[in-house]
Structure formats: C-alpha cells, structure tokens
Design a protein around this motif. Structure first.
Motif, PDB file in Angstrom:
ATOM      1  N   SER A  11     -14.267   2.920   1.620  1.00  0.00           N
ATOM      2  CA  SER A  11     -14.564   1.635   0.979  1.00  0.00           C
ATOM      3  C   SER A  11     -13.335   0.974   0.367  1.00  0.00           C
ATOM      4  CB  SER A  11     -15.639   1.820  -0.084  1.00  0.00           C
ATOM      5  OG  SER A  11     -16.869   2.163   0.526  1.00  0.00           O
ATOM      6  N   CYS A  12     -12.255   1.714   0.197  1.00  0.00           N
ATOM      7  CA  CYS A  12     -11.044   1.136  -0.396  1.00  0.00           C
ATOM      8  C   CYS A  12     -10.477   0.073   0.541  1.00  0.00           C
ATOM      9  CB  CYS A  12     -10.013   2.228  -0.646  1.00  0.00           C
ATOM     10  SG  CYS A  12     -10.528   3.414  -1.909  1.00  0.00           S
ATOM     11  N   THR A  13      -9.960  -1.000  -0.056  1.00  0.00           N
ATOM     12  CA  THR A  13      -9.456  -2.127   0.738  1.00  0.00           C
ATOM     13  C   THR A  13      -7.999  -2.470   0.447  1.00  0.00           C
ATOM     14  OG1 THR A  13     -10.320  -3.685  -0.886  1.00  0.00           O
ATOM     15  CG2 THR A  13     -11.742  -3.157   1.001  1.00  0.00           C
ATOM     16  N   VAL A  14      -7.359  -1.719  -0.446  1.00  0.00           N
ATOM     17  CA  VAL A  14      -5.940  -1.895  -0.736  1.00  0.00           C
ATOM     18  C   VAL A  14      -5.252  -0.575  -0.405  1.00  0.00           C
ATOM     19  CG1 VAL A  14      -4.207  -2.229  -2.557  1.00  0.00           C
ATOM     20  CG2 VAL A  14      -6.286  -3.627  -2.542  1.00  0.00           C
ATOM     21  N   TRP A  15      -4.182  -0.677   0.394  1.00  0.00           N
ATOM     22  CA  TRP A  15      -3.412   0.500   0.790  1.00  0.00           C
ATOM     23  C   TRP A  15      -1.953   0.200   0.492  1.00  0.00           C
ATOM     24  CZ3 TRP A  15      -6.297  -2.360   4.427  1.00  0.00           C
ATOM     25  CH2 TRP A  15      -7.631  -1.941   4.551  1.00  0.00           C
ATOM     26  N   MET A  16      -1.280   1.146  -0.170  1.00  0.00           N
ATOM     27  CA  MET A  16       0.106   0.936  -0.574  1.00  0.00           C
ATOM     28  C   MET A  16       0.918   2.206  -0.351  1.00  0.00           C
ATOM     29  SD  MET A  16      -0.601  -1.193  -4.112  1.00  0.00           S
ATOM     30  CE  MET A  16       0.864  -2.223  -4.145  1.00  0.00           C
ATOM     31  N   LEU A  17       2.241   2.013  -0.215  1.00  0.00           N
ATOM     32  CA  LEU A  17       3.148   3.116   0.038  1.00  0.00           C
ATOM     33  C   LEU A  17       4.416   2.916  -0.777  1.00  0.00           C
ATOM     34  CD1 LEU A  17       3.485   5.638   1.967  1.00  0.00           C
ATOM     35  CD2 LEU A  17       4.741   4.089   3.478  1.00  0.00           C
ATOM     36  N   LYS A  18       4.968   4.023  -1.283  1.00  0.00           N
ATOM     37  CA  LYS A  18       6.226   3.975  -2.031  1.00  0.00           C
ATOM     38  C   LYS A  18       7.149   5.067  -1.528  1.00  0.00           C
ATOM     39  CE  LYS A  18       8.291   4.774  -6.569  1.00  0.00           C
ATOM     40  NZ  LYS A  18       9.223   3.676  -6.581  1.00  0.00           N
ATOM     41  N   SER A  19       8.388   4.695  -1.275  1.00  0.00           N
ATOM     42  CA  SER A  19       9.418   5.667  -0.947  1.00  0.00           C
ATOM     43  C   SER A  19       9.857   6.358  -2.235  1.00  0.00           C
ATOM     44  CB  SER A  19      10.623   4.965  -0.314  1.00  0.00           C
ATOM     45  OG  SER A  19      11.694   5.875  -0.212  1.00  0.00           O
ATOM     46  N   LEU A  20      10.073   7.647  -2.171  1.00  0.00           N
ATOM     47  CA  LEU A  20      10.523   8.398  -3.342  1.00  0.00           C
ATOM     48  C   LEU A  20      12.021   8.650  -3.336  1.00  0.00           C
ATOM     49  CD1 LEU A  20       7.630  10.980  -3.673  1.00  0.00           C
ATOM     50  CD2 LEU A  20       8.026   8.915  -5.027  1.00  0.00           C
ATOM     51  N   PHE A  21      12.720   8.051  -2.367  1.00  0.00           N
ATOM     52  CA  PHE A  21      14.169   8.163  -2.375  1.00  0.00           C
ATOM     53  C   PHE A  21      14.683   7.422  -3.590  1.00  0.00           C
ATOM     54  CE2 PHE A  21      13.428   8.728   2.232  1.00  0.00           C
ATOM     55  CZ  PHE A  21      14.013   9.983   2.347  1.00  0.00           C
TER      56      PHE A  21
END
Length: 166
Positions: free
Chosen positions: A151-161
């Motif tokens: 049901s989630c409609t927001v997807w996000m990603l973060k680089s940890l470098f």
C-alpha cells in the motif's frame, strides 16, 4: 531531555507495536499492506535478530519514545538495506529525535556493510517525508525489493557513501 538510544529488547515489543499502529492510524493511511497489519510488528525484537538487521529504541526516563531499524529486505539490490519501522510517539516529534534515530540507522547500516538505504512511506506523512528529503533520500519511481507493504506509495533511496562536500 535526557534521551538514550539502545538496541531493542523483548519487552519493547508491545510498546513499539502500539506506537507504530497508532501512527499509521493517525495519518489516515491504509492499514492493510503496511506495518499495521504485518504480523512481525508484534515481534520486532525477534525480527531484528535477523542477520544484517538492527533496531534502535529512543527512551527517556524509562519511557519509549520511538524507534527505527534497518533490515535486509528480500529482493533489494546488493549492498542495500531497508529503513524500517521508523516511528515516534506524538509527544516525541519535533524535538530532533528523528534525525538522531536516522543517524543511528546510518551507523548500523555502515557497520553491517550496506552502501544504501531504501524506504517506503506515504505522502500523508509529510513531516517524515520532509525529514527524508533533508537527509539526502531521493525519490524512486517504483518500489524495490519485496517488503510486502504493497500500500505504500512513496519510495526513496539514500547512498551511504560519505559526501565530503556537504
């Protein structure tokens, strides 16, 4: 405010499950296909015994304020973990605890060898989305992995470098 951050304990399960479910209800987002109905929400301590996962609890004077974890969700790209079950009680919001819990999650993820963090959320959770944006998470056009939270409609990603120019 004398807040401590620690790993989750078995006794934290019912309190965190209540915080998570109340938060989802508060923002009037779907309960089906989210952490609200996910059976692991009642057993977070046990869930976070999984290799490659960790969960931090924020506590003040014996009162649990919220928590945040990382989890090796099935189907994510190599080196990527999911930022999961990141919820604060209403009284704990707006005090900088979210940023501190995010920093704990980054620390845990780096210790586990992850190079990026993925998350799923809802646009209705505006303060959380704003926090993610301010902390370098970027929007994705579609979900990654197989969290089961359909049901989630927001997807996000973060680089940890590390980003030395920031």
């Amino acid at each position: 405010m004398s807040v401590i951050f620690r790993d989750i304990l078995p006794a934290d399960n019912p309190v965190m499950a209540a915080i998570i479910r109340r938060s989802i209800e508060e923002f009037d987002v779907p309960t089906e296909g989210t952490a609200h109905t996910d059976p692991t929400t009642d057993n977070l301590y046990q869930l976070f015994q999984t290799k490659g996962s960790r969960y931090a609890i924020a506590e003040e004077d014996g009162v649990i304020l919220g928590g945040c974890g990382i989890f090796p969700t099935h189907g994510l790209p190599k080196g990527c973990a999911e930022l999961v079950r990141f919820f604060l009680s209403p009284a704990a919001r707006g005090k900088g605890l979210g940023v501190k819990l995010l920093e704990k999650a980054y620390e845990f993820a780096r210790e586990e060898g992850y190079t990026s963090l993925y998350l799923e959320s809802f646009p209705e959770m505006t303060r959380a989305i704003s926090l993610y944006e301010k902390n370098g998470f970027e929007y994705l056009p579609a979900p990654l992995g197989n969290s089961g939270h359909i049901s989630c409609t927001v997807w996000m990603l973060k680089s940890l470098f590390y980003e030395p120019n920031r």
